[in-house]
Design a protein around this motif. Sequence first.
Motif, PDB file in Angstrom:
ATOM      1  N   THR A 113      25.158  35.223  47.688  1.00 31.15           N
ATOM      2  CA  THR A 113      24.611  34.018  46.875  1.00 31.15           C
ATOM      3  C   THR A 113      25.824  33.943  45.531  1.00 31.15           C
ATOM      4  N   GLN A 114      26.291  34.832  44.983  1.00 34.29           N
ATOM      5  CA  GLN A 114      27.286  34.819  44.221  1.00 34.29           C
ATOM      6  C   GLN A 114      28.670  34.313  44.392  1.00 34.29           C
ATOM      7  N   THR A 115      28.953  34.840  45.732  1.00 32.97           N
ATOM      8  CA  THR A 115      30.405  33.994  46.274  1.00 32.97           C
ATOM      9  C   THR A 115      30.253  32.683  46.688  1.00 32.97           C
TER      10      THR A 115
ATOM     11  N   LEU B 184      39.783  30.811  36.669  1.00 31.61           N
ATOM     12  CA  LEU B 184      38.387  31.216  36.830  1.00 31.61           C
ATOM     13  C   LEU B 184      38.369  31.996  38.320  1.00 31.61           C
ATOM     14  N   LEU B 185      39.210  31.821  38.856  1.00 28.80           N
ATOM     15  CA  LEU B 185      39.222  32.715  40.068  1.00 28.80           C
ATOM     16  C   LEU B 185      39.048  34.328  39.869  1.00 28.80           C
ATOM     17  N   PRO B 186      39.633  34.858  38.760  1.00 26.72           N
ATOM     18  CA  PRO B 186      39.207  36.135  38.548  1.00 26.72           C
ATOM     19  C   PRO B 186      37.798  36.423  38.247  1.00 26.72           C
ATOM     20  N   LEU B 187      37.192  35.681  37.727  1.00 28.73           N
ATOM     21  CA  LEU B 187      35.658  35.652  37.465  1.00 28.73           C
ATOM     22  C   LEU B 187      34.993  35.995  38.815  1.00 28.73           C
ATOM     23  N   SER B 188      35.136  34.960  39.732  1.00 29.73           N
ATOM     24  CA  SER B 188      34.450  35.135  40.910  1.00 29.73           C
ATOM     25  C   SER B 188      34.944  36.259  41.677  1.00 29.73           C
ATOM     26  N   GLY B 189      36.193  36.825  41.696  1.00 32.87           N
ATOM     27  CA  GLY B 189      36.878  37.765  42.442  1.00 32.87           C
ATOM     28  C   GLY B 189      36.168  39.253  41.826  1.00 32.87           C
ATOM     29  N   THR B 190      36.229  39.197  40.321  1.00 34.53           N
ATOM     30  CA  THR B 190      35.461  40.372  39.672  1.00 34.53           C
ATOM     31  C   THR B 190      34.275  40.713  40.086  1.00 34.53           C
ATOM     32  N   SER B 191      33.410  39.479  39.882  1.00 41.88           N
ATOM     33  CA  SER B 191      31.795  39.689  40.194  1.00 41.88           C
ATOM     34  C   SER B 191      31.529  40.113  41.320  1.00 41.88           C
TER      35      SER B 191
ATOM     36  N   MET C  95      34.212  38.185  32.188  1.00 42.99           N
ATOM     37  CA  MET C  95      32.914  37.602  32.204  1.00 42.99           C
ATOM     38  C   MET C  95      32.606  37.690  33.688  1.00 42.99           C
ATOM     39  N   GLY C  96      33.440  38.193  34.699  1.00 45.11           N
ATOM     40  CA  GLY C  96      33.027  38.583  36.080  1.00 45.11           C
ATOM     41  C   GLY C  96      32.252  39.828  36.256  1.00 45.11           C
ATOM     42  N   ILE C  97      32.383  40.660  35.192  1.00 44.27           N
ATOM     43  CA  ILE C  97      31.856  42.000  35.535  1.00 44.27           C
ATOM     44  C   ILE C  97      30.316  41.846  35.248  1.00 44.27           C
ATOM     45  N   PRO C  98      29.823  41.199  34.194  1.00 41.87           N
ATOM     46  CA  PRO C  98      28.338  41.171  34.048  1.00 41.87           C
ATOM     47  C   PRO C  98      27.767  40.374  34.973  1.00 41.87           C
TER      48      PRO C  98
END
Length: 458
Positions: free
Chosen positions: A146-148, A304-311, A361-364
Amino acid sequence: MTTAVRFDRRLIAPMILGSILNPVNSSMMAVALIPIGLAFGAPPAETAWLVSGLYLATAVGQPVVGRLIDIYGPRRLFLAGTGLAGIAGVLGMVAPSLWVLVVARVLLGLGTCAGYPAAMYLIRRESDRTGQQTQAWVLTMLSVCTQTIAVIGPTLGGLLIGAGGWHTIFSVNIPLSLASIVLGALYLPGTEVHKGQLKSIDFTGIALFTAMLITLLLFLMHPGGGDWYLLVLTATAGTGFVIRELGAPEPFLDLRVLAGNGPLLATYGRTLLFYVVAYAFLYGYTQWLEEGRGLSASVAGLLLLPLSGTSVLVAALTGRRVEVRGKLVAGTISLIVSCVLMTIVGAGTALWLLAVVAVLMGIPQGLNNLANQNALYHQADPARIGSSAGLLRTFGYLGAITASVANGGFLGANAGTSGMHHLAVFLLVIAVVLLAATLVDRSLKKYGKEEIRGSHHD
């Protein structure tokens, strides 16, 4: 020698498909508002209803459909909901006017309400059937998927619009709906319905809850001006709802049980606070990158791609651990650091530092979403897991709408650096409150005492 009873893996595909229908429709619209507005000659104030309509329908519908799933089981509601999503997709493709398109979005909101509550119901059912207390690997898979889909939704929507116009973002619902119906019909378990069950549904409570939530959401979307009467209507409907639920023999929401379940209420509160920060960042920071920092839409999207990849990476790496409190603390500290960095970036900030903010921001995004979902799984009454899961999404949408109001208030028409700094301070305060609420919640300590055995039992 006995053979361990395993999770029925045939359930995974319909669970995932049903659960991603809502986030994919929510996120793709972010890149479609401008072309739709141009196509129908509609101003932003009108196209905004394409977002608000889905938010309203989903925020109200998730706990209602979730309660029906608790009563009737997931099969009927899942098939009806995913079927409605397909019909809404067809309507959206052929819509002759903006307001028909809004109706299609409302139907999409209602149709996608069954997916997540049904998935949580099935995970709980399989835990009971197999004798395993937790199914962390399934919960993790659900959260990651769902996050992805939520974070790649705008990119997917942009590609579809570029290939075939804005109509194409509605067309994706047709194959997803058909696949969900086929897999759901094949694998979702049926539940016997007794004649008296229809009479036991608390229709009055549902109607009052719907009125209360709709008037509250309408006020939150436009808190200024002469709309204060909406709060009066909210309070009136809310009072009636409480009186009804306390006196109903089988209430829609058992307020006595809910009020006595402090840990679950705390999870709802944490979800609301987290979504305020997460959604305000996702839309506010992106808007500032384009208008305040002067980047193109494509470069802003890449940052913003690092946010999604990190999450996704963080959720995948930590998902098999039952730990809840540690994830929430670590995720919220990262949230605080990212908000602090937002207060110092400006028009001349290097791109690498802007990407670092997105990583933090991707970590949380990976930790907090998964931890709150796992907490709810343990805290909710098993007999009401569907409505409890739906209510979790409702609080998430309350946070998202609050974030939208905050972005509008702080950024205004032009997302300048000063406005973004003020927004960051506001979000920093919310994040600090979230951390304090997590630290004082002693009930979270009992989750994570044991390591998930994962695939050894699955």
